[in-house]
Design an enzyme around this catalytic site. Structure first.
Site, mmCIF file in Angstrom:
data_model
loop_
_atom_site.group_PDB
_atom_site.id
_atom_site.type_symbol
_atom_site.label_atom_id
_atom_site.label_comp_id
_atom_site.label_asym_id
_atom_site.label_seq_id
_atom_site.Cartn_x
_atom_site.Cartn_y
_atom_site.Cartn_z
ATOM 1 N N SER A 1 0.833 -1.223 0.000
ATOM 2 C CA SER A 1 0.000 0.000 0.000
ATOM 3 C C SER A 1 0.858 1.259 0.000
ATOM 4 C CB SER A 1 -0.964 0.005 1.186
ATOM 5 O OG SER A 1 -0.293 -0.248 2.400
ATOM 6 N N HIS B 1 -1.857 -8.922 1.918
ATOM 7 C CA HIS B 1 -1.530 -7.638 2.586
ATOM 8 C C HIS B 1 -2.684 -7.314 3.551
ATOM 9 C CE1 HIS B 1 0.257 -3.829 3.353
ATOM 10 N NE2 HIS B 1 -0.165 -3.139 2.293
ATOM 11 N N HIS C 1 5.833 -12.772 7.537
ATOM 12 C CA HIS C 1 6.072 -11.385 7.113
ATOM 13 C C HIS C 1 7.257 -11.354 6.155
ATOM 14 C CE1 HIS C 1 6.564 -7.014 7.260
ATOM 15 N NE2 HIS C 1 5.300 -7.018 7.659
ATOM 16 N N ARG D 1 3.150 -4.816 16.841
ATOM 17 C CA ARG D 1 1.745 -4.389 16.712
ATOM 18 C C ARG D 1 0.811 -5.496 17.200
ATOM 19 N NH1 ARG D 1 1.838 -2.879 10.438
ATOM 20 N NH2 ARG D 1 2.743 -4.972 10.494
ATOM 21 N N ASP E 1 -2.188 -8.539 11.778
ATOM 22 C CA ASP E 1 -3.545 -8.973 11.430
ATOM 23 C C ASP E 1 -4.033 -10.165 12.238
ATOM 24 O OD1 ASP E 1 -3.754 -7.021 9.389
ATOM 25 O OD2 ASP E 1 -2.487 -8.267 8.122
HETATM 26 N N1 NMX Z 1 1.146 -19.714 5.859
HETATM 27 C C1 NMX Z 1 1.542 -20.602 4.925
HETATM 28 N N2 NMX Z 1 2.612 -20.440 4.153
HETATM 29 C C2 NMX Z 1 3.338 -19.339 4.335
HETATM 30 C C3 NMX Z 1 3.020 -18.388 5.306
HETATM 31 C C4 NMX Z 1 1.858 -18.599 6.073
HETATM 32 N N3 NMX Z 1 1.428 -17.709 6.985
HETATM 33 N N4 NMX Z 1 3.928 -17.386 5.257
HETATM 34 C C5 NMX Z 1 4.800 -17.712 4.287
HETATM 35 N N5 NMX Z 1 4.433 -18.879 3.720
HETATM 36 C C6 NMX Z 1 5.062 -19.574 2.598
HETATM 37 C C7 NMX Z 1 5.013 -18.688 1.358
HETATM 38 O O1 NMX Z 1 3.733 -18.775 0.750
HETATM 39 C C8 NMX Z 1 6.147 -19.270 0.555
HETATM 40 O O2 NMX Z 1 5.686 -20.476 -0.001
HETATM 41 P P1 NMX Z 1 6.139 -20.944 -1.486
HETATM 42 O O3 NMX Z 1 7.632 -20.999 -1.447
HETATM 43 O O4 NMX Z 1 5.480 -22.255 -1.664
HETATM 44 O O5 NMX Z 1 5.636 -19.876 -2.414
HETATM 45 C C9 NMX Z 1 7.177 -19.618 1.626
HETATM 46 O O6 NMX Z 1 6.447 -19.745 2.852
HETATM 47 C C10 NMX Z 1 8.248 -18.560 1.809
HETATM 48 O O7 NMX Z 1 7.623 -17.315 2.028
HETATM 49 P P2 NMX Z 1 8.300 -16.212 2.980
HETATM 50 O O8 NMX Z 1 9.571 -15.778 2.329
HETATM 51 O O9 NMX Z 1 8.366 -16.693 4.370
HETATM 52 O O10 NMX Z 1 7.201 -15.042 2.951
HETATM 53 P P3 NMX Z 1 6.985 -13.878 1.876
HETATM 54 O O11 NMX Z 1 7.901 -12.758 2.201
HETATM 55 O O12 NMX Z 1 7.054 -14.389 0.486
HETATM 56 O O13 NMX Z 1 5.468 -13.483 2.151
HETATM 57 C C11 NMX Z 1 3.601 -12.943 3.509
HETATM 58 C C12 NMX Z 1 5.095 -12.721 3.283
HETATM 59 C C13 NMX Z 1 3.132 -11.979 4.590
HETATM 60 C C14 NMX Z 1 2.851 -12.596 2.211
HETATM 61 C C15 NMX Z 1 3.357 -14.403 3.930
HETATM 62 O O14 NMX Z 1 3.998 -14.665 5.148
HETATM 63 C C16 NMX Z 1 1.891 -14.768 4.033
HETATM 64 O O15 NMX Z 1 1.285 -15.108 3.019
HETATM 65 N N6 NMX Z 1 1.276 -14.666 5.253
HETATM 66 C C17 NMX Z 1 -0.122 -14.910 5.431
HETATM 67 C C18 NMX Z 1 -0.927 -13.713 4.950
HETATM 68 C C19 NMX Z 1 -0.776 -12.549 5.894
HETATM 69 O O16 NMX Z 1 -0.897 -12.667 7.103
HETATM 70 N N7 NMX Z 1 -0.541 -11.345 5.319
HETATM 71 C C20 NMX Z 1 -0.497 -10.121 6.118
HETATM 72 C C21 NMX Z 1 0.887 -9.469 6.191
HETATM 73 C C22 NMX Z 1 0.820 -8.214 7.023
HETATM 74 N N8 NMX Z 1 0.005 -7.174 6.400
HETATM 75 O O17 NMX Z 1 -0.903 -6.653 6.987
HETATM 76 O O18 NMX Z 1 0.237 -6.823 5.220
HETATM 77 C C1 MLT Z 2 2.143 -3.554 6.613
HETATM 78 O O1 MLT Z 2 1.748 -3.054 7.672
HETATM 79 O O2 MLT Z 2 2.235 -2.885 5.570
HETATM 80 C C2 MLT Z 2 2.413 -5.030 6.572
HETATM 81 O O3 MLT Z 2 2.940 -5.490 7.760
HETATM 82 C C3 MLT Z 2 3.132 -5.499 5.344
HETATM 83 C C4 MLT Z 2 4.557 -5.119 5.170
HETATM 84 O O4 MLT Z 2 5.154 -4.381 5.931
HETATM 85 O O5 MLT Z 2 5.139 -5.642 4.180
#
Ligand code: NMX
Ligand code: MLT
Length: 498
Positions: free
Chosen positions: A306, A336, A382, A391, A437
């Site tokens: 964002s 996100h 994350h 947070r 979240d």
């Molecule tokens: N559950 C399942 N798998 C996960 C999760 C999770 N919570 N977090 C990471 N992974 C997987 C990810 O999908 C990836 O799989 P693959 O190699 O098969 O594609 C692998 O672990 C490596 O990913 P990371 O490097 O640990 O995480 P990345 O930096 O790519 O993604 C998020 C970060 C936040 C997108 C990821 O942790 C996620 O999808 N979390 C769940 C959704 C979430 O809570 N998002 C909110 C973030 C905060 N916000 O408000 O924005």
């Molecule tokens: C945010 O608050 O924007 C989320 O934690 C996602 C991020 O920092 O990448």
């Protein structure tokens, strides 16, 4: 001079507001049942809503002194950046591997962002201050209460912790800006009943509908020089922040509590408490939750979707309405901001399947089932953080203080013991700990805000404080259009000598 011309241009269309109101009344009837039925309404309203141009009303008088406080800092910050560039512009910040280019640019230090900085272990600092610092130092509405977001906004924009007097003045200025715009904003809201759309789509659309108000667009059109553009950017930022509770509160009421009708702001209340009233909540503890919520979701340095989307669009000198709306479209993604909606939906599915007090073993199985079905566990992981998000921790402290016996809170606490172990066992998740979240939904639900599909709108209203503050500084520092280099796979193969 050019700025004055821009202001004149920006007020010229205000005489058309009566027409706007008439159209609004005529089209406000029944909310459309779905998106397709909304389309003719949109077409019908497009032309008259050019009448919104020029409604920024309270702009320009700097009643709180905030703009003057920023202005005093601009020359020094410009010099600082100039010196950095001149003396160290060719220093290396890090290497970029092909893996980083393929992997979502993770870890590339590729931009400046002044309002906050994220440490992977410690979490976020807003202008150098942790959340604990802010809870101790920012003015509050009640003794030892949660910080007022108005204070955070002052901090983000100036880098200085404001006094209670400055925060009171900013609260009054935001109230005055909201009051001055209420007629045109209400007409827009009542004309654009987008009830069949997701609340985030409604938010993003409504911000665009407000875009004809933009003082920045008018100033650019009038030839205001680049060095002065931060001023109309600031006017737009404050005007937009002032009306966001009104716009978002109406999305909530019209989508979920239509019997409440229009709710005007109470000038005695702060920005967060007014937002709570506009959603129909009156409990003081909910006001405190909103103050905390709107403070902690505001900013998370510049690389998140964002923030970066807002910055990127703004770098083309698109105005703050266009830029912020773009940021909200990014926040609406489930990886996100929409994760806060996903978390509550997932928690409810846990409760529906396992009842009120599941065992550790049952929860472990449930988490594995989620993963095996190809889904992520929402609220965990994350891209930057490698520890529990502070947070999350401060929301947990809020729950311990105000609602320790809540079933949802107990479930979230139990999952904190289970989910990280499962995610570690996958061997691929880089951060198995909860993010912001994972906790917010059960707090909101406790006070009666149960409509999970609305949760990301709250996140968005808060995020406006951070991304719009930085946008003002982007223009004040004269940061250029963003344009990173991309590669095709063939070009990448050539680059690595394959
Ligand atoms: N559950 C399942 N798998 C996960 C999760 C999770 N919570 N977090 C990471 N992974 C997987 C990810 O999908 C990836 O799989 P693959 O190699 O098969 O594609 C692998 O672990 C490596 O990913 P990371 O490097 O640990 O995480 P990345 O930096 O790519 O993604 C998020 C970060 C936040 C997108 C990821 O942790 C996620 O999808 N979390 C769940 C959704 C979430 O809570 N998002 C909110 C973030 C905060 N916000 O408000 O924005
Ligand atoms: C945010 O608050 O924007 C989320 O934690 C996602 C991020 O920092 O990448």
């Amino acid at each position: 001079m050019a700025l004055r011309v821009a202001r004149r241009l920006a007020t010229r269309a205000s005489g058309l507001r009566a027409t706007t109101a008439a159209v609004a009344t005529a089209t406000a009837a029944a909310p459309p049942a779905d998106f397709l039925s909304a389309v003719p309404l949109l077409v019908a309203c497009t032309a008259p809503f050019s009448a919104l141009a020029g409604a920024p009303a309270a702009s320009g008088d700097d009643a709180s002194g905030l703009r003057a406080a920023i202005e005093a800092k601009v020359p020094g910050e410009r010099e600082r950046l100039k010196a950095l560039k001149a003396q160290h512009g060719n220093k290396v910040l890090g290497e970029v591997t092909l893996g980083m280019a393929i992997g979502g640019m993770r870890g590339i230090k590729g931009m400046l962002w002044e309002t906050s900085l994220l440490d992977e272990e410690e979490g976020i600092r807003f202008r150098g201050h942790t959340i604990d610092d802010l809870q101790a130092s920012l003015p509050a509405a009640t003794p030892k209460g949660e910080p007022l977001p108005e204070g955070l906004l002052w901090l983000l924009l100036t880098g200085d912790v404001p006094s209670a007097t400055q925060v009171a003045a900013l609260k009054a200025e935001l109230g005055a800006r909201a009051a001055a715009q209420e007629g045109s904003v209400r007409a827009m809201c009542e004309a654009y009943r987008l009830g069949g759309m997701h609340p985030m789509t409604q938010l993003s659309s409504r911000v665009l509908f407000l875009q004809p108000k933009s003082a920045f667009a008018a100033a650019y059109g009038a030839g205001v020089p680049k060095t002065e553009l931060w001023k109309p950017c600031y006017e737009d930022a404050l005007d937009l922040i002032a009306v966001l509770p009104m716009v978002a509160g109406d999305i909530y009421r019209s989508s979920f509590k239509p019997s409440l009708g229009w709710v005007s702001a109470d000038p005695s209340l702060d920005w967060a408490a007014n937002y709570a009233r506009m959603m129909g909540f009156k409990e003081p503890a909910m006001d405190e939750l909103m103050r905390l919520y709107l403070t902690i979701h505001s900013d998370h340095e510049g690389g998140n979707v964002s923030a970066h989307a807002t910055r990127l669009v703004g770098s083309a000198l698109s105005d703050p309405y266009l830029s912020f709306s773009a940021g909200m479209n990014g926040l609406a993604g489930p990886l996100h901001g929409l994760a806060n909606q996903e978390v509550l939906v997932w928690l409810r599915s846990v409760q529906a399947d396992l009842g009120a007090s599941p065992s550790t073993e049952q929860l472990t199985d449930f988490v594995w089932t989620t993963l095996k079905s190809g889904k992520v566990v929402p609220g965990y992981g994350h891209a930057v953080l490698r520890k529990t998000d502070p947070r999350y921790t401060c929301q947990r402290q809020f729950a311990l203080k105000h609602m320790p016996d809540d079933d949802g809170f107990k479930l979230v606490s139990k999952l904190y013991e289970v989910v990280p172990e499962v995610l570690k066992a996958t061997g691929k998740v880089k951060n198995p700990w909860p993010n912001v979240d994972a906790h917010s939904g059960v707090l909101l639900q406790h006070y009666g805000l149960r409509e999970a599909e609305y949760y990301t709108v709250l996140f968005g209203v808060s995020r406006a404080l951070g991304v719009l503050s930085q946008l003002v500084w982007d223009r004040a520092l004269g940061l250029p259009i963003e344009r990173p280099k991309s590669l095709s796979m063939a070009a990448a193969e050539k680059e690595v000598g394959q």
